[in-house]
Design an enzyme around this catalytic site. Structure first.
Site, PDB file in Angstrom:
ATOM      1  N   GLU A   1      -5.063 -13.502 -15.709  1.00 62.97           N
ATOM      2  CA  GLU A   1      -5.013 -13.936 -17.110  1.00 62.97           C
ATOM      3  C   GLU A   1      -5.259 -15.430 -17.309  1.00 62.97           C
ATOM      4  OE1 GLU A   1      -3.982  -9.890 -18.066  1.00 62.97           O
ATOM      5  OE2 GLU A   1      -3.541 -11.125 -16.343  1.00 62.97           O
TER       6      GLU A   1
ATOM      7  N   HIS B   1      -6.669 -15.625 -21.036  1.00 64.77           N
ATOM      8  CA  HIS B   1      -6.184 -15.754 -22.418  1.00 64.77           C
ATOM      9  C   HIS B   1      -7.189 -16.489 -23.310  1.00 64.77           C
ATOM     10  CE1 HIS B   1      -2.464 -13.792 -21.823  1.00 64.77           C
ATOM     11  NE2 HIS B   1      -1.880 -14.733 -21.120  1.00 64.77           N
TER      12      HIS B   1
ATOM     13  N   ARG C   1      -0.708  -9.739  -9.081  1.00 64.63           N
ATOM     14  CA  ARG C   1      -1.528  -9.396 -10.247  1.00 64.63           C
ATOM     15  C   ARG C   1      -2.830 -10.176 -10.159  1.00 64.63           C
ATOM     16  NH1 ARG C   1       0.647  -8.419 -16.338  1.00 64.63           N
ATOM     17  NH2 ARG C   1      -1.353  -8.323 -17.413  1.00 64.63           N
TER      18      ARG C   1
ATOM     19  N   TYR D   1      -3.864 -17.926 -15.597  1.00 66.15           N
ATOM     20  CA  TYR D   1      -2.728 -18.784 -15.269  1.00 66.15           C
ATOM     21  C   TYR D   1      -2.999 -19.548 -13.962  1.00 66.15           C
ATOM     22  CZ  TYR D   1      -0.017 -16.652 -19.052  1.00 66.15           C
ATOM     23  OH  TYR D   1       0.438 -16.245 -20.277  1.00 66.15           O
TER      24      TYR D   1
ATOM     25  N   GLN E   1       1.539  -7.211 -33.931  1.00 67.44           N
ATOM     26  CA  GLN E   1       2.171  -7.916 -35.037  1.00 67.44           C
ATOM     27  C   GLN E   1       3.586  -8.393 -34.724  1.00 67.44           C
ATOM     28  OE1 GLN E   1       1.766  -5.957 -38.871  1.00 67.44           O
ATOM     29  NE2 GLN E   1      -0.225  -5.172 -38.296  1.00 67.44           N
TER      30      GLN E   1
END
Length: 673
Positions: free
Chosen positions: A164, A252, A214, A166, A339
């Site tokens: 992601e 991201h 991961r 990181y 949301q």
């Protein structure tokens, strides 16, 4: 046995998992509250619900690696004791739990952030400090220490976050690693850090400890990893001591959606399938898997050894138990709306769930059986009314639900018509199932009157909203529609102006520009539209030709009165997707518009406070998406007659169509009755 592959145990050699279901890591903000009873109950509820292996939200290994200042971690003896309450609670309910160690690197919202190179992230305000050799050693040591403390706190394992975008991921690609020392340059050097971390974590935690890595299978950023590099890293991570490899999808900062509701289900499972034969340890697949049928199909076809689902366990902690007992229809579906989960997380709020307001509030919002059953009338079978009905009935009240429509769902029935929001079909279906299972009596197809309600002990008004008329002067022969007309399929012509650029305006625009099959239902079509390739074809999985959307079905212009960029106030993690999608389809978005008149020739407008540059936009139809008003007709009648009642949902507050608030209100009222 239903779902035989999903429910099959897995022997890792040093640990036995009761099934192939992993609850993926989610940062909820619970640990930062300091209420460890609440944290423990959140995870224990998922263990009771049957999850094979839980992975916590990311815990910082040190202050500079935290995703934000004050991010939780295992820094002190008290931290270890706090986390031991969590692991004890999970173990008491038959579960296993691993702690994710997450170093944010340049993604950290802190001036102390560090990275392989001093290259600022586009999603963080702070430029990182480039680490020297001593600094890199400190980061390794701190990650290893966090893992060792996790074992001391009773965790069954750790997940080392290497995807992601990181910290560890940042070392892997030239996009963020410009070093020329032994931590940069060729790929053997760039992958040195994650391999060293895994090797030393294994050495520090022992051979009987679950170690998940991961790994990013598709970066979706320029200069991302090639497939050969992904495979090389996976094999080296296995040799370094990992028990499992988990799938990471997209950085991201990537300009491709990866977990929003418009992303097809299991859109990236084929990547895990490609990696699986390259290693001998089990591989976990992830992203947009939200139903046991989808997970079972992935495992049955050999694409993965385990399936990771994160947000589905916010929506329903009993997901696995319901699937195992033949009650899959009762699983509250994650609709991937973001949301109440990711939008909350990235706004510094505590995570919850639109579908399940009890998520992260298990000790606060409690549905206790009633000792005094009442006859409860609820008027309005939209999200607020349906949630109130199933919650009240589940507690033992005798509930009758009225609606003038012939079907339940209310405004959700409009949402499910929007391309990219097909998950709302499942949400309406779930509500319908639960109304039946909890014994709610339905009175559909007739408008309730005060007379119909007088014999009930409690009356709840959830009559929703009606479209607001913005009062634009209109010629008699002009074609003017509202969003309800359009979502019911009213003809509009080839050129359309939309008045109002909130969430409804964007949904209507999305509906009008699409024709034929929805890309959300067809992964190949979706990948083409967003410019997604594969890492074995193109580095990072980005097509060199970029996005290739289909031709729009109509010319659409989206307008708003407010100056500034339309869509600025859409969801924090999904607004950019809606804006990008419409831009790709040629939708023109304009702010600072005055609506002068609607004529048979189009929409007469001017711009700015001084009403400059008057013009007539040549359109065939004007669609009004200018907000809503509460529908309080029945409530006003009850007030006039002096009949006590409750008002919830859109009938209470008519902002943007807000199912999150409506469902939460319905649940909380029903819990108090």
């Amino acid at each position: 046995m239903p779902f035989p592959h999903l429910l099959a145990p897995l022997d890792l050699g040093h640990a036995m998992l009761r099934n192939r279901v992993v609850m993926g890591s989610m940062h909820t903000g619970l640990e930062e509250t300091g209420d460890w009873a609440r944290v423990a109950e959140f995870y224990a509820a998922r263990a009771r619900g049957g999850v094979g292996l839980i992975v916590t939200g990311g815990m910082a290994p040190n202050r500079e690696g935290g995703v934000f200042p004050g991010a939780a971690g295992l820094f002190t003896d008290q931290d270890i004791a706090n986390h031991a309450r969590v692991t004890s609670a999970v173990h008491a309910d038959g579960g296993k739990i691993a702690m994710q160690v997450l170093h944010a690197g340049r993604y950290a919202y802190s001036p102390e952030c560090v990275a392989p190179s001093a290259i600022k992230s586009p999603i963080s305000p702070f430029p990182p400090k480039e680490l020297d050799e001593e600094g890199i050693e400190k980061q390794i040591s701190d990650i290893v220490t966090a893992a060792a403390r996790a074992r001391e706190a009773g965790y069954d394992g750790v997940e080392v976050m290497g995807s992601e975008g990181y910290f560890l991921n940042q070392f892997l690609v030239t996009h963020t690693n410009r070093r020329t020392d032994r931590w940069g340059g060729d790929y053997a050097n760039r992958m040195r850090l994650p391999i060293e971390v895994v090797r030393r974590v294994r050495a520090a935690t022992g051979s009987d400890f679950i170690l998940i890595y991961r790994l990013s299978l598709i970066d979706l950023v320029p200069d991302g990893s090639s497939w050969d590099e992904v495979v090389s890293l996976a094999k080296s991570i296995e040799q370094a001591g990992a028990s499992l490899i988990n799938t990471g999808i997209g950085w991201h900062e990537a300009r491709v959606p990866t977990i929003a509701t418009s992303v097809p289900r299991a859109a990236f499972a084929h990547l895990t399938a490609r990696l699986r034969p390259e290693v001998t340890i089990p591989v976990i697949t992830s992203n947009r898997i939200n139903a046991p049928e989808v997970a079972e199909a992935i495992l049955a076809s050999g694409q993965a050894d385990l399936v990771s689902m994160a947000r589905p366990f916010l929506a329903d902690p009993d997901f696995v138990a319901k699937a195992a007992s033949g009650r899959a229809a009762e699983i509250a579906p994650c609709i991937a709306c973001n949301q109440a989960c990711l939008d909350h997380t990235f706004s510094g709020k505590l995570t919850s769930c639109l579908v399940n307001p009890r998520a992260c509030a298990e000790t606060e919002l409690v549905y206790t059986p009633t000792v005094a059953p009442k006859r409860v009338a609820i008027v309005g079978a939209g999200p607020a009314g349906m949630m109130a009905a199933i919650t009240a009935a589940g507690r033992g009240h005798r509930v009758t639900l009225f609606d003038k429509a012939d079907e339940v769902g209310g405004q959700l029935n409009f949402a499910k018509q929007v391309p990219g929001k097909e998950e709302f079909h499942g949400l309406v279906g779930w509500f319908s199932t639960m109304l039946d299972r909890t014994g709610v009596a339905l009175r559909l197809g007739a408008e309730a009157t005060p007379h119909d309600l007088q014999s009930f002990d409690e009356i709840v008004i959830a009559t929703g909203v009606r479209p607001r008329d913005p009062g634009i002067p209109t010629d008699p022969d002009a074609l003017v529609l509202n969003y309800i007309d359009v979502l019911h399929g009213a003809p509009t012509g080839a050129r359309v102006a939309i008045v109002g650029a909130g969430g409804i305006g964007f949904d209507v625009a999305e509906t009008l520009v699409h024709a034929g099959e929805s890309p959300t239902e067809h992964p190949e079509l979706w990948r083409t539209e967003w410019g997604v390739s594969t890492p074995w074809q193109d580095r990072g999985g980005l097509s060199p030709n970029g996005p290739a959307p289909r031709l729009p079905a109509r010319q659409v212009i989206l307008l708003q009165r407010k100056a500034g960029r339309p869509g600025r106030h859409l969801g924090k993690t999904t607004g950019w997707i809606h804006r990008a999608s419409l831009a790709m389809m040629g939708v023109k978005m304009v702010g600072g518009v005055n609506y002068e008149r609607i004529t048979r020739d189009g929409l007469a407008v001017s711009y700015g406070a001084n009403r400059e540059r008057p013009e007539t936009l040549a359109v065939d139809a004007v669609v009004l998406c200018a907000g809503q008003e509460p529908d309080r007709k029945l409530s006003d009648q009850l007030v006039a007659l002096g009949i006590p009642h409750h008002v919830i949902g859109g009938a209470d507050v008519a902002a943007e169509l807000d199912a999150k608030r409506a469902i939460d209100q319905g649940a909380r009222l029903a819990a108090r009755l």
